[in-house]
Design an enzyme around this catalytic site. Sequence first.
Site, PDB file in Angstrom:
ATOM      1  N   ASP A 137      -4.924 -28.307   1.568  1.00  0.00           N
ATOM      2  CA  ASP A 137      -6.275 -28.565   1.807  1.00  0.00           C
ATOM      3  C   ASP A 137      -6.051 -29.558   3.142  1.00  0.00           C
ATOM      4  OD1 ASP A 137      -9.014 -28.557   1.324  1.00  0.00           O
ATOM      5  OD2 ASP A 137      -8.557 -30.701   0.773  1.00  0.00           O
ATOM      6  N   ASP A 138      -5.115 -30.322   3.251  1.00  0.00           N
ATOM      7  CA  ASP A 138      -5.116 -31.314   4.430  1.00  0.00           C
ATOM      8  C   ASP A 138      -4.974 -30.322   5.782  1.00  0.00           C
ATOM      9  OD1 ASP A 138      -5.032 -33.696   2.931  1.00  0.00           O
ATOM     10  OD2 ASP A 138      -3.176 -33.020   2.212  1.00  0.00           O
ATOM     11  N   TYR A 160     -14.598 -39.322  -4.899  1.00  0.00           N
ATOM     12  CA  TYR A 160     -13.510 -39.099  -3.978  1.00  0.00           C
ATOM     13  C   TYR A 160     -13.672 -39.830  -2.723  1.00  0.00           C
ATOM     14  CZ  TYR A 160     -10.246 -36.111  -1.803  1.00  0.00           C
ATOM     15  OH  TYR A 160      -9.000 -35.731  -1.117  1.00  0.00           O
ATOM     16  N   ASN A 184      -9.572 -40.507   7.205  1.00  0.00           N
ATOM     17  CA  ASN A 184     -10.072 -41.164   5.925  1.00  0.00           C
ATOM     18  C   ASN A 184      -9.017 -42.366   5.639  1.00  0.00           C
ATOM     19  OD1 ASN A 184     -12.447 -39.762   5.329  1.00  0.00           O
ATOM     20  ND2 ASN A 184     -11.082 -37.960   4.767  1.00  0.00           N
ATOM     21  N   LYS A 218     -10.108 -33.996  -6.696  1.00  0.00           N
ATOM     22  CA  LYS A 218     -10.427 -32.710  -6.027  1.00  0.00           C
ATOM     23  C   LYS A 218     -10.674 -31.874  -6.931  1.00  0.00           C
ATOM     24  CE  LYS A 218      -8.950 -33.044  -1.510  1.00  0.00           C
ATOM     25  NZ  LYS A 218      -9.756 -32.427  -0.496  1.00  0.00           N
ATOM     26  N   ARG A 247       1.540 -39.177   1.143  1.00  0.00           N
ATOM     27  CA  ARG A 247       0.583 -39.438   2.161  1.00  0.00           C
ATOM     28  C   ARG A 247      -0.857 -39.521   1.874  1.00  0.00           C
ATOM     29  NH1 ARG A 247      -3.050 -37.719   5.481  1.00  0.00           N
ATOM     30  NH2 ARG A 247      -2.878 -35.614   4.610  1.00  0.00           N
ATOM     31  N   GLU A 270      -1.431 -31.032  -1.799  1.00  0.00           N
ATOM     32  CA  GLU A 270      -2.562 -32.462  -1.333  1.00  0.00           C
ATOM     33  C   GLU A 270      -1.553 -33.551  -0.838  1.00  0.00           C
ATOM     34  OE1 GLU A 270      -6.233 -33.420  -0.075  1.00  0.00           O
ATOM     35  OE2 GLU A 270      -5.937 -31.328  -1.161  1.00  0.00           O
ATOM     36  N   ASP A 271      -1.985 -34.219   0.174  1.00  0.00           N
ATOM     37  CA  ASP A 271      -1.455 -35.275   0.609  1.00  0.00           C
ATOM     38  C   ASP A 271       0.076 -35.405   0.461  1.00  0.00           C
ATOM     39  OD1 ASP A 271      -3.958 -35.962   1.297  1.00  0.00           O
ATOM     40  OD2 ASP A 271      -4.132 -37.437  -0.407  1.00  0.00           O
TER      41      ASP A 271
END
Length: 648
Positions: free
Chosen positions: A312-313, A146, A475, A217, A199, A289-290
């Site tokens: 999750d973000d 990750y 990150n 993930k 993203r 996610e993203d």
Amino acid sequence: MHFSICSLCGTVGKLCRCSPASVAAPTTAATAVVPVAPPAVRKYHEVTGDIITPSQVRGIDHIRDPRLNKGLAFTLEERQTLGIHGLQPARYKTQEEQLQLCKIAVNRYTEPLNKYLYLSDLYDRNERLFFRFLSENIEDLMPIVYTPTVGLACQRFGLIYRRPHGLFVTFNDRGHIFDVMKNWPEPNVRAICVTDGERILGLGDLGACGMGIPVGKLALYTALAGIKPHQCLPIVVDVGTNNIDLLEDPLYVGLRQKRVVGSEYDDFIDEFMEAVVRRYGQNTLIQFEDFGNHNAFRFLDKYRHTYCTFNDDIQGTAAVAVAGLYASKRVTGKSFKDYTFLFAGAGEAAIGIADLTVKAMVSEGVPIEEAYNRIYMVDIDGLLTKSRKVGSLDGHKVNYAKDIEPMTDLAEIVSTIKPSVCGYFTLSCFMNIYFIQSFPQVLIGASAAAGIFTPQILRTMADNNERPVVFALSNPTSKAECTAEEAYVNTDARVIFSSGSPFPPVKIGDKTYYPGQGNNAYIFPGVGLGVICTGTHHIPDSMFLIAAQELANFVEPADIERGSLYPPLSSIRDVSINIAIGVVKCAYDRGLASTYPEPQDKRQWLEKQLYNFNYETSMPSTWAWPRMPFIKTRDLEPTELYGKQSDL
């Protein structure tokens, strides 16, 4: 030559399957023989689901299928019985010996991306060995599978792509998404991680190359929470990319078109959600996610009460950050009502942390108006204020806009802001006034703007606070607001620091500090385990607040002494179980669970459902029957069949 032999064998096979009559008689329209179809080619993943049916698995499948393969750990009995004896060297190795070899092999590589490729190849060959190796070496391998290495893997995805580890659903499949979903061979998927690649971490729009994120993930779902890997499905919804470099890159593997937006995009995501439920059921966990900031909150608000979903973000990042804030109170000796927060960044991560922080303050008795008033937020256009002329206050940003003069310089904001007077009405209609006169004690970065926490800003935080709290959460590492060393050096080592990516230890004087990484992996595996096992319908924010509290409770005084607000990554599996227990309790207390009856010993109940990282026997189960009693039978008499005496 290989093709010719195969063709000949196939022809001979067809001839052997013909009846004698068909060979002797000439073929006519009336007597034409329907050719026998050749046997279907066996799939790469021959085994699906929890249960292996011995009659459906050949001996060679135990070597070819990563679900079954044990390398040289097959015993002599297994090799001979399965018909694979001689296909491997004579040496027998235990799984422990294989783990030692894996460690030697991965450490031979110096480049993180090469380590990533080695682990990916191991996953393709031997599933149980991969997950045991990852789970037992999580501190060393988490940065590989990750962040930060997964970011580089996504950037090079077109170059390193080998085998499908997930499902690609493109915009061209609209109207047929369910048909695409049916192509995934696993029938019992319980958790899906999906991205549209807009993203990826702090790297921007990577389109279909973002597949590395859901793959990583869900690998952590198994390694850290014991969720069975066949129950996990990584998905990319490919609607194109606005990244010109990718569109012009000959190695790009996704749709070579600009992103689809507007109602067409929304209808496509609606169809995807419906297809998931139709294929796998209403309680299938869908982790977003993203996605881009403009879509992340929209989809969370749109789907959270109709599907089993979370982002999750937004929520995972919020929970791990709030856990760090809970732990920081043990150092500062203050409660949330004594904190003033300043966020650098107003995207989905920052808003998510702020929203959960408000809930944490309210749970401690702080009025919600005061909770909002204690949080300041800065985006690319400056401080969120009601009177600023530039920048938008759309969505959740409006909750944190202040009625003060606009400011754009972060250093000025850190040194000058003080929360205004806030009030609220009690039931008796009297106004209670809270005068909050303090500089920010907590500075949280979620901006993906590298180095935005300058030495001047860090020194200002140290001048205004005995123990300043600074979180640089962006990150990958290259996007962090400051490094751990910069934070400690510019605050005389008084800072309470956390980061989103790992940093090396920092030595100040005679003491070495080991900064903790506020990694979402502390949160989402445990939440996912609890949700899957209970068959939870919807996931409320309270579950993430519970997860934050459970994580904070796991922090030992020794962890804080060494400079970390989080427990060692080596203990993360125990953290995940504790979080899952809290989620299970919440699900049953709030009537969200669909698995009944409610288990009394929730820990034992959860542990029985976990993935087994150790090899199991490849031999089919056998058992003895009792000796049959002797019973004298009558003599066999001839029997007439269809009116004629049989030959018997």
